[in-house]
Enzyme design. Structure first.
Site, PDB file in Angstrom:
ATOM      1  N   ASN A   1       0.833  -1.200   0.000  1.00  0.00           N
ATOM      2  CA  ASN A   1       0.000   0.000   0.000  1.00  0.00           C
ATOM      3  C   ASN A   1       0.870   1.253   0.000  1.00  0.00           C
ATOM      4  OD1 ASN A   1       0.677  -0.734   2.678  1.00  0.00           O
ATOM      5  ND2 ASN A   1      -1.035   0.393   3.545  1.00  0.00           N
TER       6      ASN A   1
ATOM      7  N   GLU B   1       0.295   5.359   0.655  1.00  0.00           N
ATOM      8  CA  GLU B   1      -0.638   6.399   1.089  1.00  0.00           C
ATOM      9  C   GLU B   1      -0.108   7.783   0.717  1.00  0.00           C
ATOM     10  OE1 GLU B   1      -1.103   5.686   5.293  1.00  0.00           O
ATOM     11  OE2 GLU B   1      -2.285   3.863   4.930  1.00  0.00           O
TER      12      GLU B   1
ATOM     13  N   TYR C   1      -5.801  11.622   1.736  1.00  0.00           N
ATOM     14  CA  TYR C   1      -6.012  10.193   2.012  1.00  0.00           C
ATOM     15  C   TYR C   1      -6.655   9.371   0.900  1.00  0.00           C
ATOM     16  CZ  TYR C   1      -5.225  11.529   6.939  1.00  0.00           C
ATOM     17  OH  TYR C   1      -4.707  12.016   8.107  1.00  0.00           O
TER      18      TYR C   1
ATOM     19  N   CYS D   1      -4.226   0.595  -2.366  1.00  0.00           N
ATOM     20  CA  CYS D   1      -4.012  -0.648  -1.615  1.00  0.00           C
ATOM     21  C   CYS D   1      -2.947  -1.528  -2.287  1.00  0.00           C
ATOM     22  CB  CYS D   1      -5.307  -1.449  -1.547  1.00  0.00           C
ATOM     23  SG  CYS D   1      -6.623  -0.673  -0.614  1.00  0.00           S
TER      24      CYS D   1
ATOM     25  N   GLU E   1      -3.062  -4.693  -3.038  1.00  0.00           N
ATOM     26  CA  GLU E   1      -3.588  -5.588  -4.074  1.00  0.00           C
ATOM     27  C   GLU E   1      -3.639  -4.900  -5.434  1.00  0.00           C
ATOM     28  OE1 GLU E   1      -4.808  -4.920  -1.090  1.00  0.00           O
ATOM     29  OE2 GLU E   1      -6.251  -6.423  -0.412  1.00  0.00           O
TER      30      GLU E   1
ATOM     31  N   CYS F   1     -10.224  -5.116   0.412  1.00  0.00           N
ATOM     32  CA  CYS F   1     -11.331  -4.167   0.567  1.00  0.00           C
ATOM     33  C   CYS F   1     -12.260  -4.259  -0.648  1.00  0.00           C
ATOM     34  CB  CYS F   1     -10.788  -2.747   0.731  1.00  0.00           C
ATOM     35  SG  CYS F   1     -10.243  -2.002  -0.822  1.00  0.00           S
TER      36      CYS F   1
ATOM     37  N   CYS G   1     -10.794  -3.185  -4.039  1.00  0.00           N
ATOM     38  CA  CYS G   1      -9.829  -4.177  -4.549  1.00  0.00           C
ATOM     39  C   CYS G   1     -10.537  -5.426  -5.064  1.00  0.00           C
ATOM     40  CB  CYS G   1      -8.814  -4.550  -3.473  1.00  0.00           C
ATOM     41  SG  CYS G   1      -7.625  -3.235  -3.183  1.00  0.00           S
TER      42      CYS G   1
HETATM   43  N1  THU Z   1      -5.256  -1.526   2.596  1.00  0.00           N
HETATM   44  C1  THU Z   1      -4.713  -2.376   1.666  1.00  0.00           C
HETATM   45  O1  THU Z   1      -3.581  -2.167   1.207  1.00  0.00           O
HETATM   46  N2  THU Z   1      -5.440  -3.435   1.269  1.00  0.00           N
HETATM   47  C2  THU Z   1      -6.689  -3.753   1.740  1.00  0.00           C
HETATM   48  O2  THU Z   1      -7.326  -4.668   1.230  1.00  0.00           O
HETATM   49  C3  THU Z   1      -7.245  -3.000   2.856  1.00  0.00           C
HETATM   50  C4  THU Z   1      -6.582  -1.703   3.156  1.00  0.00           C
HETATM   51  C5  THU Z   1      -4.483  -0.345   3.032  1.00  0.00           C
HETATM   52  C6  THU Z   1      -5.019   0.961   2.502  1.00  0.00           C
HETATM   53  C7  THU Z   1      -4.490   1.936   3.523  1.00  0.00           C
HETATM   54  O3  THU Z   1      -3.177   2.322   3.134  1.00  0.00           O
HETATM   55  C8  THU Z   1      -4.393   1.127   4.806  1.00  0.00           C
HETATM   56  O4  THU Z   1      -4.494  -0.239   4.422  1.00  0.00           O
HETATM   57  C9  THU Z   1      -5.468   1.444   5.812  1.00  0.00           C
HETATM   58  O5  THU Z   1      -6.731   1.380   5.256  1.00  0.00           O
END
Ligand code: THU
Length: 138
Positions: free
Chosen positions: A47, A49, A53, A58, A60, A91, A94
């Site tokens: 991920n 960021e 935000y 993510c 995936e 999520c 994704c």
């Molecule tokens: N995140 C992922 O990388 N994959 C997921 O399936 C769930 C959430 C990351 C996004 C963000 O950087 C952090 O987790 C918190 O939500």
């Protein structure tokens, strides 16, 4: 020939290595993914960021976009690992993103006791919005 569980272990190890590169200064939630192509190639992702935000991405989707950008479109499985928690499933965004390239994909995650849990994307995203809705038979 690697057995399924060995392949998932290798994917999980790759995903675990990937979260080391995670850039998550806001959530401190470090996620790694590893995507296995039909050809047996593995693409990692983490991920990333940003301060605005909602522009964050993510693990995936990073893995999938990397694979697609290198010419791969058929996938067998994806592993997802988080440093802070076991059993993190992709999520909603994704799930739909992964479904673009095949709803039969297997998702593997580690459980708290060190086992591996797998579910198909079909199970994670029933009654999904399929690409054929807009592409028809193409
Ligand atoms: N995140 C992922 O990388 N994959 C997921 O399936 C769930 C959430 C990351 C996004 C963000 O950087 C952090 O987790 C918190 O939500």
């Amino acid at each position: 020939m690697l057995q399924k569980v060995e392949i998932y272990r290798e994917l999980l190890d790759t995903a675990r290595a990937a979260f080391e590169n995670s850039y998550a200064p806001y959530s401190h939630f470090r996620v790694g993914a590893a995507l296995l192509t039909k050809e047996g190639k593995i693409f990692p992702g983490c991920n990333v960021e940003i301060v605005s935000y909602e522009g964050s991405i993510c693990a995936e989707r990073v893995a999938l976009a990397t694979a697609v950008s290198q010419g791969y479109r058929e996938f067998e499985a994806v592993a997802v690992v988080c440093e802070q928690a076991a059993e993190i499933w992709p999520c909603g965004v994704c799930r739909q993103y992964l479904a673009e390239f095949g709803i039969e994909l297997i998702v593997a995650v580690p459980t708290a006791d060190g086992a591996i849990k797998t579910l198909s994307l079909k199970e994670l995203l029933p009654h999904f919005f399929p690409p054929t809705a807009l592409l028809g038979g193409k």
